[in-house]
Each structure stands twice: as structure tokens, then as C-alpha cells.
Scaffold this motif. Structure first.
Motif, PDB file in Angstrom:
ATOM      1  N   VAL A  77      46.298  14.796  15.432  1.00 42.72           N
ATOM      2  CA  VAL A  77      46.531  15.998  15.982  1.00 42.72           C
ATOM      3  C   VAL A  77      46.918  15.901  17.400  1.00 42.72           C
ATOM      4  O   VAL A  77      47.432  16.808  18.181  1.00 42.72           O
ATOM      5  CB  VAL A  77      45.310  16.865  15.801  1.00 42.72           C
ATOM      6  CG1 VAL A  77      45.279  18.057  16.671  1.00 42.72           C
ATOM      7  CG2 VAL A  77      44.926  17.201  14.271  1.00 42.72           C
ATOM      8  N   GLU A  78      46.225  14.619  18.112  1.00 36.77           N
ATOM      9  CA  GLU A  78      46.267  14.743  19.661  1.00 36.77           C
ATOM     10  C   GLU A  78      47.690  14.501  20.103  1.00 36.77           C
ATOM     11  O   GLU A  78      48.296  14.994  21.109  1.00 36.77           O
ATOM     12  CB  GLU A  78      45.525  13.399  19.862  1.00 36.77           C
ATOM     13  CG  GLU A  78      46.093  12.851  21.613  1.00 36.77           C
ATOM     14  CD  GLU A  78      45.411  13.609  22.600  1.00 36.77           C
ATOM     15  OE1 GLU A  78      45.831  13.432  23.826  1.00 36.77           O
ATOM     16  OE2 GLU A  78      44.257  14.506  22.271  1.00 36.77           O
ATOM     17  N   TRP A 125      49.392  17.803  19.876  1.00 38.55           N
ATOM     18  CA  TRP A 125      48.757  18.643  21.136  1.00 38.55           C
ATOM     19  C   TRP A 125      49.561  18.279  22.591  1.00 38.55           C
ATOM     20  O   TRP A 125      49.928  18.909  23.242  1.00 38.55           O
ATOM     21  CB  TRP A 125      47.338  18.511  21.478  1.00 38.55           C
ATOM     22  CG  TRP A 125      46.613  19.027  22.289  1.00 38.55           C
ATOM     23  CD1 TRP A 125      46.285  20.368  22.545  1.00 38.55           C
ATOM     24  CD2 TRP A 125      46.427  18.403  23.980  1.00 38.55           C
ATOM     25  NE1 TRP A 125      45.718  20.582  23.810  1.00 38.55           N
ATOM     26  CE2 TRP A 125      45.686  19.726  24.462  1.00 38.55           C
ATOM     27  CE3 TRP A 125      46.711  17.359  24.413  1.00 38.55           C
ATOM     28  CZ2 TRP A 125      45.464  19.561  25.906  1.00 38.55           C
ATOM     29  CZ3 TRP A 125      46.333  17.303  26.012  1.00 38.55           C
ATOM     30  CH2 TRP A 125      45.890  18.221  26.547  1.00 38.55           C
ATOM     31  N   LEU A 135      48.923  17.866  11.176  1.00 37.37           N
ATOM     32  CA  LEU A 135      48.339  19.167  11.821  1.00 37.37           C
ATOM     33  C   LEU A 135      47.393  19.801  10.808  1.00 37.37           C
ATOM     34  O   LEU A 135      46.381  20.432  11.248  1.00 37.37           O
ATOM     35  CB  LEU A 135      49.488  20.393  12.029  1.00 37.37           C
ATOM     36  CG  LEU A 135      49.080  21.817  12.570  1.00 37.37           C
ATOM     37  CD1 LEU A 135      48.343  21.525  14.177  1.00 37.37           C
ATOM     38  CD2 LEU A 135      50.038  22.820  12.706  1.00 37.37           C
ATOM     39  N   GLU A 172      45.108  18.173   9.907  1.00 39.34           N
ATOM     40  CA  GLU A 172      43.868  17.544  10.375  1.00 39.34           C
ATOM     41  C   GLU A 172      42.970  18.418  11.383  1.00 39.34           C
ATOM     42  O   GLU A 172      41.610  18.300  11.523  1.00 39.34           O
ATOM     43  CB  GLU A 172      43.860  16.280  10.899  1.00 39.34           C
ATOM     44  CG  GLU A 172      44.463  15.278  10.050  1.00 39.34           C
ATOM     45  CD  GLU A 172      44.856  13.824  10.952  1.00 39.34           C
ATOM     46  OE1 GLU A 172      44.694  13.920  11.851  1.00 39.34           O
ATOM     47  OE2 GLU A 172      45.604  13.084  10.075  1.00 39.34           O
ATOM     48  N   ASP A 173      43.821  19.662  11.689  1.00 38.61           N
ATOM     49  CA  ASP A 173      43.072  20.684  12.524  1.00 38.61           C
ATOM     50  C   ASP A 173      42.781  21.715  11.643  1.00 38.61           C
ATOM     51  O   ASP A 173      42.593  22.995  12.185  1.00 38.61           O
ATOM     52  CB  ASP A 173      44.036  21.249  13.789  1.00 38.61           C
ATOM     53  CG  ASP A 173      43.198  21.796  14.955  1.00 38.61           C
ATOM     54  OD1 ASP A 173      41.954  21.402  15.180  1.00 38.61           O
ATOM     55  OD2 ASP A 173      43.782  22.827  15.410  1.00 38.61           O
ATOM     56  N   GLY A 232      41.356  25.164  14.007  1.00 41.16           N
ATOM     57  CA  GLY A 232      41.191  24.641  15.057  1.00 41.16           C
ATOM     58  C   GLY A 232      42.169  25.588  16.198  1.00 41.16           C
ATOM     59  O   GLY A 232      42.939  26.044  15.803  1.00 41.16           O
ATOM     60  N   SER A 233      41.989  25.270  17.552  1.00 37.75           N
ATOM     61  CA  SER A 233      42.763  25.967  18.626  1.00 37.75           C
ATOM     62  C   SER A 233      44.075  25.417  18.696  1.00 37.75           C
ATOM     63  O   SER A 233      45.057  26.411  18.842  1.00 37.75           O
ATOM     64  CB  SER A 233      41.957  25.903  19.879  1.00 37.75           C
ATOM     65  OG  SER A 233      42.227  24.262  20.143  1.00 37.75           O
ATOM     66  N   LEU A 234      44.477  24.283  18.157  1.00 40.70           N
ATOM     67  CA  LEU A 234      45.910  23.792  18.308  1.00 40.70           C
ATOM     68  C   LEU A 234      46.773  24.729  16.965  1.00 40.70           C
ATOM     69  O   LEU A 234      47.692  25.083  17.439  1.00 40.70           O
ATOM     70  CB  LEU A 234      45.923  22.410  17.995  1.00 40.70           C
ATOM     71  CG  LEU A 234      47.456  21.899  18.166  1.00 40.70           C
ATOM     72  CD1 LEU A 234      48.210  22.285  19.453  1.00 40.70           C
ATOM     73  CD2 LEU A 234      47.397  20.445  17.797  1.00 40.70           C
ATOM     74  N   ALA A 235      45.984  24.593  15.913  1.00 43.35           N
ATOM     75  CA  ALA A 235      46.790  25.113  14.683  1.00 43.35           C
ATOM     76  C   ALA A 235      47.046  26.634  14.923  1.00 43.35           C
ATOM     77  O   ALA A 235      47.775  27.193  14.516  1.00 43.35           O
ATOM     78  CB  ALA A 235      45.842  24.958  13.449  1.00 43.35           C
TER      79      ALA A 235
END
Length: 361
Positions: free
Chosen positions: A208-209, A212, A229, A231-232, A244-247
Motif C-alpha cells: 500500500v505504501e 500511497w 490495494l 491490503e487496505d 482504509g483512507s487510501l482505498a
């Protein structure tokens, strides 16, 4: 179940296709003979098997090894122009109505060819392909993660310099592990300052990093692969329980993800087709679409990718149309050009196919 005949006929949009990953075997043999390049085999069948062995064995090392051969026969303007033309021919035969093909100019300067001349040669081939087939295309220039940031900036500047001649975007490719995109931030800042387009390989071999950084630090407008992705997310069956916030950001902002089923399975990014995250992302309204990545090394094309998606994810004709429109909306061309292709080609042809085959989905 949609038949192969129907899937072959539907209009398609290809946005993640590497020039050096899609050569015809016959062309490699001819160019190698012309330029005195040594090949692993001089027999077409044996050479074909050598190129796809990495994908078949799920070996990333063997998969990547083959690119040294394709780039070795692409060190002249004549060779680059030819394979770009043939790429358009091959895609047009699949009823691709728009494509973006990418390559790294720096990989084609081993015999003195300048990066600018390499870019122009590929553009000439794409333009000749359009005249022959009617299929429009754009070119994306790739920088490599393991190269110096100074070289990435030079390629970004080259992309912008050719933006009125057929180059439509800038990409960062190569091994994610140990090579974060933020190392090339100056190149991305240059592209953004010039109001140009960015896609970044991310979330393929790293988590994910990487995605991001590509979006929040480097300003990517599209993500190449994005497989990790999930994983988020917390997932139950095919339903996303929590993100999560990224997804959430990617879903809310409609950031496109170029998904490559066969490539991901062949390089071990996904265990198998059944467990690839594509259907989860698609069913939960992410802007995802199918791409071939490397047609030679993965022994695939966009038609085969659609066949796989229909078989494993039970996609309907309406789903294939949605995927195709997702891709067209995400293309690096002007809005009016996208709309023209969506309404005069994609929607029109899908409706004709429904009528022809009596499909009511």
C-alpha cells in the motif's frame, strides 16, 4: 456465458501495453538476423516457449530476463518504427479502438540512438499504424525506478517536449522494492507543473505504501496494477466490509487502475485468477479495467484477458462494456475525444452486438 467469438468482436481500450513486451516472434527473428543479435533459439516455437517460460513457471526473474532480448533488437529507428506499427496492427485486429503504448527511451540508446530519435521512431510507427488501420493511439514514456533521478527528469522533459506530437503521458516502471517513487519527485513535479499526465507502476510487487506515494507524493493520475490495494481493506467473500483512507480516496476520486490479470498471476503478484483482486474492485465500483501488460511474455492479449474475466468472474456483456468505458474515461486524451470514441464507437458497437446475438443483459 459469452462466447469467444463475441468477446473477440467487442470494442476494447488498451492503456497498459509495453512496446518491448509485445513483439511478434517472427519480427524478433528477422531483426536479430539483420542486426547480428544472438538469440537463445533460432526456432520460432522454441523461442516462443523461452519468452513465456517465466510466466508459466511464475518466476519473476525469468520473466524479466526476456526483456534484454527484445530491447537488444530495438536499437535503431527502423526497428522501433516497425514494432510500433505492428503493435497497432495487432491491437486493431482485436477491435481495440484506442490504445496507449509505453516504452522507456533510455533502453534503446545502446548503439548511439538518441532518446529523442527513439521517441520519434515509435511515434512514426504509431502514426503509420493509424493510417493503415484507423486505430488512434498515444505514447507514454517510461522512466525506470533504478535509474538516477536526473535521468527521470530528462525523460519527463522529453515527454512534455513531444506532447503535441503524440506523447500523452509519463510513467515510472521497474522494480518497486527499494526504489520508491518519491526518489523521482523532481520529474513528477515537472510533469505536474506542465499540466501533463502521470501513471505509475505501483502496488504490484510492493504494498500500500507504494500506491500511497504514487498518488499523494508524486501525483499519479492513474495507477499501473494497484493489485495490493486490497491490503487496505477488510473483505468478506467479495464484499468490502471496511476500507482504509487510501482505498476510500482512490474510490472517491475515481483514480483509475490498470489491471493485468495474466501478468499478475505469471509474476506471482496474484496466486491465481480466482484470487485476483480485480472482481472485488470492479464489483465495488472502483474504476478498474483490463490491460495486457506484456503480450509476448504473458502470451496474452486484451481479448484473452476478457475471456479470463468472463470465465472466472462471470462477467456479462454489460460488464465488459463498463470496463471498456472505464478505460476510455481514463485515457490521457482530451475530454471531447474520449466522448467521441465512447458514443460513436464503444456504445454503438456494443449495442450492435446485443442486437446481433440477441443479448438482453
Amino acid at each position: 456465458m459469452l462466447t469467444k467469438e463475441i468477446i473477440q468482436q467487442v470494442p476494447k481500450v488498451e492503456l497498459h501495453d509495453h512496446l518491448d513486451g509485445g513483439l511478434r516472434i517472427g519480427t524478433i527473428l528477422e531483426l536479430a538476423k539483420k542486426y547480428n543479435v544472438e538469440l537463445p533459439y533460432d526456432n520460432e516455437k522454441q523461442l516462443q516457449d523461452w519468452f513465456v517460460r517465466g510466466c508459466k513457471q511464475k518466476s519473476l526473474t525469468l520473466y524479466l530476463e526476456t526483456f534484454s532480448v527484445t530491447t537488444s533488437v530495438l536499437q535503431t529507428q527502423e526497428a522501433l518504427e516497425r514494432v510500433a506499427f505492428e503493435a497497432v496492427e495487432d491491437l486493431a485486429k482485436e477491435h481495440v479502438c484506442y490504445a496507449e503504448i509505453r516504452f522507456a527511451p533510455d533502453l534503446h540508446t545502446q548503439q548511439g540512438l538518441s532518446q529523442g530519435d527513439a521517441v520519434q521512431a515509435v511515434l512514426d510507427g504509431l502514426q503509420r499504424g493509424k493510417k493503415e488501420t484507423g486505430m488512434p493511439s498515444g505514447l507514454i514514456l517510461c522512466a525506470m525506478r533504478n535509474q538516477s533521478p536526473a535521468l527521470s527528469l530528462a525523460i519527463a522533459e522529453l515527454a512534455v517536449a513531444f506532447c503535441d506530437r503524440g506523447v500523452v503521458g509519463f510513467d515510472l516502471a521497474g522494480d518497486e522494492s527499494g526504489h520508491p517513487p518519491k526518489k523521482h519527485l523532481e520529474a513528477f513535479q515537472y510533469i505536474r507543473n506542465k499540466n501533463f499526465n502521470i501513471t505509475i507502476h505501483a502496488g504490484e510487487a510492493f504494498g500500500v505504501e507504494s500506491i500511497w506515494q504514487a498518488i499523494q507524493v508524486c501525483g499519479a493520475h492513474r495507477i499501473g496494477h494497484g493489485t495490493r490495494l486490497i491490503e487496505d481493506m477488510n473483505i468478506e467473500a467479495t464484499h468490502i466490509e471496511k476500507m482504509g483512507s487510501l482505498a476510500n480516496f482512490i474510490l472517491d476520486r475515481r483514480i483509475p487502475m490498470e489491471m493485468c490479470l495474466t501478468s499478475n498471476v505469471g509474476t506471482g503478484v496474484a496466486i491465481d485468477y480466482a484470487r485476483h483482486p480485480f472482481p472485488i474492485l470492479f464489483r465495488n465500483k472502483f474504476r478498474v479495467f483490463l490491460c495486457s501488460d506484456n503480450r509476448l511474455m504473458s502470451d496474452t492479449n486484451l481479448t484473452k484477458e476478457m475471456e479470463i474475466a468472463v470465465e472466472y468472474y462471470n462477467l456479462s456483456l454489460r460488464d465488459l462494456e463498463k470496463i471498456t468505458i472505464n478505460a476510455m474515461k481514463s485515457a490521457f486524451i482530451h475530454h471531447d475525444e474520449k466522448l467521441d470514441i465512447i458514443y460513436t464507437v464503444i456504445k454503438k458497437r456494443y449495442q450492435e452486438i446485443r442486437t446481433q446475438y440477441g443479448i438482453l443483459d
